[in-house]
Design a protein around this motif. Structure first.
Motif, PDB file in Angstrom:
ATOM      1  N   SER A 137       0.846  -1.199   0.000  1.00 33.26           N
ATOM      2  CA  SER A 137       0.000   0.000   0.000  1.00 33.26           C
ATOM      3  C   SER A 137       0.879   1.247   0.000  1.00 33.26           C
ATOM      4  O   SER A 137       1.995   1.225   0.530  1.00 33.26           O
ATOM      5  CB  SER A 137      -0.867   0.035   1.260  1.00 33.26           C
ATOM      6  OG  SER A 137      -1.730  -1.060   1.290  1.00 33.26           O
ATOM      7  N   LYS A 138       0.347   2.319  -0.581  1.00 33.72           N
ATOM      8  CA  LYS A 138       1.088   3.586  -0.590  1.00 33.72           C
ATOM      9  C   LYS A 138       0.154   4.739  -0.284  1.00 33.72           C
ATOM     10  O   LYS A 138      -1.036   4.664  -0.568  1.00 33.72           O
ATOM     11  CB  LYS A 138       1.737   3.824  -1.953  1.00 33.72           C
ATOM     12  CG  LYS A 138       3.021   3.044  -2.173  1.00 33.72           C
ATOM     13  CD  LYS A 138       3.727   3.573  -3.407  1.00 33.72           C
ATOM     14  CE  LYS A 138       5.049   2.870  -3.639  1.00 33.72           C
ATOM     15  NZ  LYS A 138       5.807   3.499  -4.719  1.00 33.72           N
ATOM     16  N   LEU A 139       0.743   5.787   0.240  1.00 39.35           N
ATOM     17  CA  LEU A 139      -0.039   6.977   0.586  1.00 39.35           C
ATOM     18  C   LEU A 139       0.500   8.180  -0.195  1.00 39.35           C
ATOM     19  O   LEU A 139       1.711   8.428  -0.198  1.00 39.35           O
ATOM     20  CB  LEU A 139       0.097   7.233   2.093  1.00 39.35           C
ATOM     21  CG  LEU A 139      -0.517   8.515   2.629  1.00 39.35           C
ATOM     22  CD1 LEU A 139      -2.016   8.538   2.436  1.00 39.35           C
ATOM     23  CD2 LEU A 139      -0.189   8.654   4.129  1.00 39.35           C
ATOM     24  N   PHE A 140      -0.416   8.862  -0.871  1.00 40.81           N
ATOM     25  CA  PHE A 140      -0.038  10.069  -1.620  1.00 40.81           C
ATOM     26  C   PHE A 140      -0.810  11.245  -1.065  1.00 40.81           C
ATOM     27  O   PHE A 140      -2.011  11.128  -0.794  1.00 40.81           O
ATOM     28  CB  PHE A 140      -0.365   9.906  -3.111  1.00 40.81           C
ATOM     29  CG  PHE A 140       0.402   8.788  -3.755  1.00 40.81           C
ATOM     30  CD1 PHE A 140       1.644   9.023  -4.325  1.00 40.81           C
ATOM     31  CD2 PHE A 140      -0.108   7.492  -3.762  1.00 40.81           C
ATOM     32  CE1 PHE A 140       2.367   7.986  -4.900  1.00 40.81           C
ATOM     33  CE2 PHE A 140       0.609   6.453  -4.331  1.00 40.81           C
ATOM     34  CZ  PHE A 140       1.855   6.691  -4.904  1.00 40.81           C
ATOM     35  N   HIS A 141      -0.121  12.336  -0.926  1.00 39.38           N
ATOM     36  CA  HIS A 141      -0.794  13.548  -0.486  1.00 39.38           C
ATOM     37  C   HIS A 141      -1.001  14.427  -1.708  1.00 39.38           C
ATOM     38  O   HIS A 141      -0.088  14.593  -2.510  1.00 39.38           O
ATOM     39  CB  HIS A 141       0.048  14.268   0.581  1.00 39.38           C
ATOM     40  CG  HIS A 141      -0.782  15.186   1.390  1.00 39.38           C
ATOM     41  ND1 HIS A 141      -0.844  16.528   1.163  1.00 39.38           N
ATOM     42  CD2 HIS A 141      -1.648  14.935   2.402  1.00 39.38           C
ATOM     43  CE1 HIS A 141      -1.698  17.079   2.011  1.00 39.38           C
ATOM     44  NE2 HIS A 141      -2.201  16.125   2.776  1.00 39.38           N
ATOM     45  N   VAL A 142      -2.201  14.950  -1.843  1.00 39.87           N
ATOM     46  CA  VAL A 142      -2.512  15.793  -3.012  1.00 39.87           C
ATOM     47  C   VAL A 142      -2.879  17.180  -2.491  1.00 39.87           C
ATOM     48  O   VAL A 142      -3.735  17.317  -1.611  1.00 39.87           O
ATOM     49  CB  VAL A 142      -3.690  15.201  -3.826  1.00 39.87           C
ATOM     50  CG1 VAL A 142      -3.874  15.964  -5.129  1.00 39.87           C
ATOM     51  CG2 VAL A 142      -3.485  13.711  -4.103  1.00 39.87           C
ATOM     52  N   LYS A 143      -2.190  18.190  -3.043  1.00 37.67           N
ATOM     53  CA  LYS A 143      -2.457  19.559  -2.585  1.00 37.67           C
ATOM     54  C   LYS A 143      -2.307  20.497  -3.775  1.00 37.67           C
ATOM     55  O   LYS A 143      -1.258  20.517  -4.427  1.00 37.67           O
ATOM     56  CB  LYS A 143      -1.441  19.925  -1.490  1.00 37.67           C
ATOM     57  CG  LYS A 143      -1.833  21.136  -0.717  1.00 37.67           C
ATOM     58  CD  LYS A 143      -0.854  21.334   0.433  1.00 37.67           C
ATOM     59  CE  LYS A 143      -1.152  22.640   1.137  1.00 37.67           C
ATOM     60  NZ  LYS A 143      -0.116  22.996   2.072  1.00 37.67           N
TER      61      LYS A 143
END
Ligand SMILES: Nc1ncnc2c1ncn2[C@@H]1O[C@H](COP(=O)(O)OP(=O)(O)OP(=O)(O)O)[C@@H](O)[C@H]1O
Length: 363
Positions: free
Chosen positions: A346-352
């Protein structure tokens, strides 16, 4: 199929975006309007050649720009298959598969099966029969290579018949076309009947997990009277079809009717329960494709997991895990999604503000 990487250029608010997703669950987290859904939309564009939010391709091109471009590398031996799609405001589409120009979006759709679960997805049950036909047809498109030409031939013949009806042509001029229409319509209907028979128990088993309090029944309606042959229906309905300017009955009216406790589900279930049933239907389609042709669907889950209670979220995560599918989930708050992170890939991406950053590996 899964994505090894994805690049977006001038797609919605993402000027240049790149992500290297994991093979399991990928969480896209960020505030409202940051671009999370746009990433799902871009993947959807690659798989379907269109958005799930608008039918106007110009809307997804970044304001002030003339075209969007998407690149992805699909997991395929030995080192991945590069694909690219670009679309201009004028509607020109450029498609590349494996470095070579390709003409048909269907060629990419075939190798990139996608299941979308999003907040308006319950339309599949509350909307018109067209949506349920599309559910069957996409399932067939992915799992049966022979289906697409039959589907295309039927659509062309039906269009032709309707044009002749609108021109007020006599029956003898339609008879030849009707024979061809009956032939491809019969094949199309058989494909759908077989698919419906096969997928129904898979949906029922999946639905029993998510909504154990109901027993669902599925009834495939082929689009014309069960007692009659299609040719008879077209012949007998000719005068009325002529008056209306279109063909009233046939495979283009096919439908799956889903009931529980003797009632159509759209009249019985709550909004949340409808969403769970649609979720079960999408998972079932992914599972069936895997069982039949060892193909994996990519699951796009927009703003949905956050609407589920903890138990259902855990269940969704377990089922996705069992499928071994690559999943992209958008959410505002990571705290709600703890249960979704079940695999070490699993991976976590932050979108801003249209910027995508991989923040940490999820254990
Ligand atoms: N063609 C376009 N060009 C530039 N920006 C656009 C375009 N279309 C939409 N936007 C903007 O893109 C932003 C991202 O929208 P998106 O739906 O991806 O956000 P989101 O992160 O999913 O938000 P939410 O959590 O509120 O659903 C929005 O602020 C929207 O105004």
């Amino acid at each position: 199929m899964s994505l090894l990487n994805l690049q977006l250029k001038d797609f919605r608010n993402i000027r240049h975006g790149r992500l290297v997703p994991g093979a399991g669950i990928n969480l896209l987290v960020g505030p409202n309007g940051s671009g999370k859904t746009s990433i799902l939309e871009a993947i959807h564009y690659l798989g379907f050649g269109r958005s799930f939010r608008t039918h106007l391709s110009g809307r997804v091109i970044q304001q002030g720009e003339q075209a969007f471009t998407l690149f992805a590398r699909l997991r395929q031996e030995p080192d991945g298959l590069p694909v690219g799609l670009s679309k201009t405001r004028g509607g020109d589409t450029r498609l590349k598969i494996g470095g070579r120009a390709a003409e048909r979006l269907a060629d990419l759709a075939h190798i990139l099966p996608i299941q979308l679960i999003h907040p308006e997805g319950y339309n599949l049950l509350t909307g018109g029969p067209k949506l349920r036909r599309a559910y069957l047809d996409w399932g067939l498109f992915y799992s049966q290579p022979a289906f697409f030409p039959v589907w295309g031939a039927f659509r062309r013949l039906l269009k032709q018949r309707n044009a002749l009806l609108r021109q007020g042509r006599p029956y003898r001029e339609l008879e030849y076309w009707d024979r061809l229409l009956v032939q491809s319509g019969g094949q199309l209907s058989l494909f759908r009947q077989q698919y419906a028979d096969a997928i129904e128990p898979v949906i029922a088993a999946m639905a029993a997990d998510f909504l154990p309090e109901y027993d669902f029944s599925f009834d495939f309606f082929r689009g014309w009277d069960r007692q009659q042959e299609l040719f008879q229906v077209l012949e007998q309905g000719f005068e009325r079809d002529l008056g209306l300017g279109y063909t009233q009955a046939g495979p283009h009216k096919a439908e799956i009717r889903i009931k529980a406790r003797g009632m159509p589900v759209q009249d019985l279930l709550s909004r949340g329960q409808l969403k769970l049933l649609v979720c079960a239907m999408r998972l079932a389609q992914g599972l069936y494709l895997k069982q039949q042709s060892a193909q994996d669907c990519i699951f796009l889950i927009d703003d949905f997991a956050s609407e589920l209670d903890e138990e259902k979220r855990g269940l969704l995560a377990t089922r996705l895990d069992q499928l071994g599918a690559q999943v992209f989930i958008s959410a505002i708050d990571i705290a709600q999604l703890g249960h979704m992170i079940t695999r070490d890939n699993s991976k976590l991406f932050h979108v801003k503000q249209g910027e995508i950053t991989e923040t940490q590996e999820c254990e």
